[in-house]
Write a protein that holds these residues in place. Structure first.
Motif, PDB file in Angstrom:
ATOM      1  N   THR A  62       0.833  -1.190   0.000  1.00 27.76           N
ATOM      2  CA  THR A  62       0.000   0.000   0.000  1.00 27.76           C
ATOM      3  C   THR A  62       0.877   1.253   0.000  1.00 27.76           C
ATOM      4  N   PRO A  63       0.614   2.202  -0.895  1.00 29.01           N
ATOM      5  CA  PRO A  63       1.459   3.413  -0.980  1.00 29.01           C
ATOM      6  C   PRO A  63       1.140   4.404   0.136  1.00 29.01           C
ATOM      7  N   TYR A  64       1.545   4.063   1.359  1.00 28.84           N
ATOM      8  CA  TYR A  64       1.284   4.937   2.499  1.00 28.84           C
ATOM      9  C   TYR A  64       2.065   6.249   2.398  1.00 28.84           C
ATOM     10  N   GLN A  65       3.244   6.226   1.789  1.00 25.25           N
ATOM     11  CA  GLN A  65       4.092   7.415   1.710  1.00 25.25           C
ATOM     12  C   GLN A  65       3.946   8.049   0.324  1.00 25.25           C
ATOM     13  N   PRO A  66       3.089   9.026   0.183  1.00 25.74           N
ATOM     14  CA  PRO A  66       2.847   9.593  -1.152  1.00 25.74           C
ATOM     15  C   PRO A  66       4.082  10.242  -1.754  1.00 25.74           C
ATOM     16  N   GLU A  67       4.979  10.753  -0.910  1.00 25.02           N
ATOM     17  CA  GLU A  67       6.169  11.401  -1.467  1.00 25.02           C
ATOM     18  C   GLU A  67       7.076  10.413  -2.180  1.00 25.02           C
ATOM     19  N   LEU A  68       6.894   9.110  -1.901  1.00 25.95           N
ATOM     20  CA  LEU A  68       7.705   8.081  -2.548  1.00 25.95           C
ATOM     21  C   LEU A  68       6.906   7.226  -3.523  1.00 25.95           C
ATOM     22  N   SER A  69       5.599   7.482  -3.666  1.00 22.46           N
ATOM     23  CA  SER A  69       4.733   6.553  -4.393  1.00 22.46           C
ATOM     24  C   SER A  69       3.863   7.235  -5.430  1.00 22.46           C
TER      25      SER A  69
END
Length: 664
Positions: A317-324
């Protein structure tokens, strides 16, 4: 002067009269560039300085070759499979021991260290790839090195293996292939290595088993020597393996060795596995008309190509939007595409599969209406009904089924009206249903509106390319099995659950939503804007206990739809419907075959056969045809775009022949 306007002779003269500052190399390059290949630089006498330099280089080369010939020869070479080391000792470097009888004297790591003196470059290259090839130099008692063994741990056809053999033969070394101590392993190793040594040589091919070794070579999964085991036992304060397992009661122990087949070399094992796989009956070996919720569709190569890249090969799950942002962008496009297909504003980023999505939608309706009763069509897939009942049972929700019209195979509106005698949260209608019949969604929506219930539609996503979106004809919640959208059959999974709903129901939706936000600089970005699981909120406020999603499968679906485009998706659905209609007509021409229902269908239909369906399916399987599924005593046949007309004609002929034989 324009060189391009001159003939070849003119260009040559022009180049000869080049400016004084033009070097000879530049003049030659220009001559070649303009096609004047007949000209060559004028031959000049070589200066004495050049001749002396060449003579010096020749003498240096001769001196280097003489020094190399006087280098000590390798006395013992060994390989430690646990540490990927090559052990080397030289004849002039002290005493050595036979590797067969003991450990080498010195251990030198080849990777990152200078190559041992006297070791041929080809042998070094092979040894550095220790996971591919094993080199052993065996020293005969009291004599120089006469035998270099090469045991192929993996594929013996790799180029470094014959290179190492050639290096041994150039050095006048006898080549010996070390094989396993089991007869079957020795035979496989010999068969794999023999083609490499067919070249003529004064050194014959020999095979030596490792039975004479007091401790077998350690490689593969067997990584612990007896000394290692004793060291571990000593660290535990034990003296034997039996003492280690003493707490386990004797009555639950096996008391014997495992009955396993003989060991194989890797290439022999691969050959054996391919043989086992060839016995499977699959859609690659058989003509398939299987359906029932999972279908054989063509998957464009771009889907596997893009989703196999390491940036996207994850379901996390892309919890970290800055990396995803990349993954979030694809999931966002997935939601937009499915919103267009279903006709509803909100689509979550994925669920497990179609069955669990339908069950989650049922509980979602219960939470939105406050009612604890669910109605469902009796023609929902049987396996999906089981999932629905299991989900609702633990939550105290009653599940009641609404009868279908036995002639048309569609929902009976009067039966639905009677079922609403007691309030219900939702009515679940699957289209196409378990007979392949397309349901009348507007009629069902009208009845649900009368009783203030939600219409929950479970549909086949391919039909959405040709029919009106369910959201536009009254559906409040739409779920789909997403497997047809670019997912392989894979023996039943993993799959993809699609769930869409009206905007007013978003707060009750399970799973996650990807939405547009603004970053700290005010620029548009993507992030998970809703997560209502018990991991994010308190358990009593959670909309679902689902602990994961199918992000990777959702990415496949998005790339699949994008690769087809609107026009390609519609063409694919048209082919499915047209080919199903063609086969339906061919099969109804067989004496005794009748339709199980007369309602409209998309790409799947049910037939009544004049013979037992299980026996018919078994006979067709013997003829390498998956003829369909048994559904309530009927034969359910599905057709997709991958079936050619010749295959449909062949299937119709086999149907007729098999049914005729069973009727006699």
């Amino acid at each position: 002067m324009e060189l391009a306007a001159l003939p070849v002779e003119g260009r040559s003269q022009a180049l000869r009269s080049a400016p004084e500052g033009l070097t000879e190399a530049e003049a030659a390059r220009r001559r070649l560039a303009h096609g004047d290949n007949e000209l060559a630089p004028p031959r000049r006498s070589r200066p004495l300085r050049t001749l002396l330099a060449q003579l010096t280089h020749t003498l240096a080369l001769l001196l280097w070759l003489g020094a190399r010939a006087r280098r000590p020869r390798i006395a013992d070479t060994a390989f430690d499979a646990r540490r990927r080391y090559m052990a080397v000792t030289c004849a002039e470097g002290g005493a050595t021991r036979d590797f067969v009888k003991g450990a080498p004297e010195a251990v030198v790591p080849l990777t990152g260290a200078p190559a041992p003196a006297g070791l041929d470059e080809a042998v070094v290259a092979a040894a550095e790839r220790g996971e591919r090839v094993l080199l052993l130099a065996l020293r005969e008692a009291g004599g120089p090195l006469t035998c270099l063994g090469l045991a192929c741990l993996h594929d013996p056809t790799r180029p470094e293996v014959p290179a190492a053999i050639a290096a041994c033969r150039r050095a006048g070394v006898r080549v010996v292939i070390l094989t396993g101590d089991h007869p079957a392993t020795a035979r496989d190793d010999a068969d794999g290595a023999r083609p490499l040594l067919r070249a003529r040589s004064r050194h014959p091919l020999e095979f030596v088993t490792m039975e004479s070794r007091p401790e077998p070579l350690i490689c593969g999964y067997n990584v612990h020597r007896e000394a290692d085991r004793q060291a571990m036992l000593a660290a535990l304060g034990l003296t034997s393996i039996a003492e280690l397992f003493s707490p386990i009661p004797q009555e639950v122990r096996l008391g014997r060795e495992l009955r396993l087949p003989a060991p194989h070399s890797e290439w022999a094992l691969c050959r054996h596995l391919r043989e086992l796989a060839s016995r499977n009956a699959s859609t690659r070996s058989h003509l398939s008309f299987l359906g029932g919720g999972v279908y054989e569709h063509h998957i464009p190569a771009v889907v596997d190509s893009l989703t196999s890249s390491e940036e996207l090969l994850t379901a996390y799950t892309p919890y970290q939007p800055e990396l995803s942002q990349g993954v979030l962008q694809i999931l966002f496009e997935y939601q937009r595409m499915l919103s267009l297909l279903t006709g509803l504003r909100v689509v979550n980023s994925s669920l497990y599969d179609g069955a669990t999505a339908m069950a989650e939608a049922a509980w979602m309706a219960c939470a939105a209406t406050g009612r604890r009763r669910v109605l469902a069509s009796s023609h929902v897939w049987p396996e999906w009904r089981s999932v629905l009942e299991l989900y609702m049972r633990g939550r105290g929700v009653e599940v009641a089924y609404v009868a279908e019209d036995p002639v048309s195979g569609r929902l009976d509106p009067r039966s639905l009206q009677e079922s609403f005698a007691r309030p219900a949260a939702t009515f679940i209608l699957q289209t196409p249903n378990s007979l392949g019949i397309l349901e009348d969604l507007p009629a069902a929506a009208a009845v649900c509106r009368q009783h203030e219930a939600l219409l929950n539609v479970s549909c086949y996503p391919m039909m959405l390319a040709l029919l009106k979106p369910p959201g536009e004809v009254g559906a409040d919640i739409v779920t789909c099995e997403g497997q047809p959208l670019g997912l392989p059959l894979s023996a039943g999974g993993p799959s993809l659950g699609v769930l869409a709903c009206a905007k007013r129901l978003r707060a009750f939706m399970p799973g996650r939503l990807v939405g547009e936000v603004r970053d700290i600089h005010g620029q548009p970005a993507l992030a998970l804007i809703m997560e209502r699981r018990e991991q994010q909120v308190s358990r009593e406020k959670a909309t679902s206990n689902i602990c994961s999603n199918q992000a990777h499968q959702a990415m496949r679906a998005a790339i699949y739809l994008a690769s087809l485009g609107e026009r390609g998706f519609r063409e694919l659905a048209t082919q499915c419907a047209a080919k199903a209609r063609y086969l339906h007509e061919r099969l109804l021409a067989i004496p005794g075959v009748e339709p199980a229902a007369i309602g409209p269908f998309f790409n799947e239909f049910a037939l009544r056969l004049p013979c037992p369906v299980p026996v018919f399916l078994e006979r067709m399987l013997e003829r390498r045809v998956f003829a369909g599924l048994e559904m309530d005593g009927n034969l359910l046949v599905a057709v997709t775009e991958v079936r050619a007309r010749a295959e449909l004609d062949e299937a119709a002929a086999l149907f007729a022949e098999t049914i005729g034989a069973l009727r006699q």
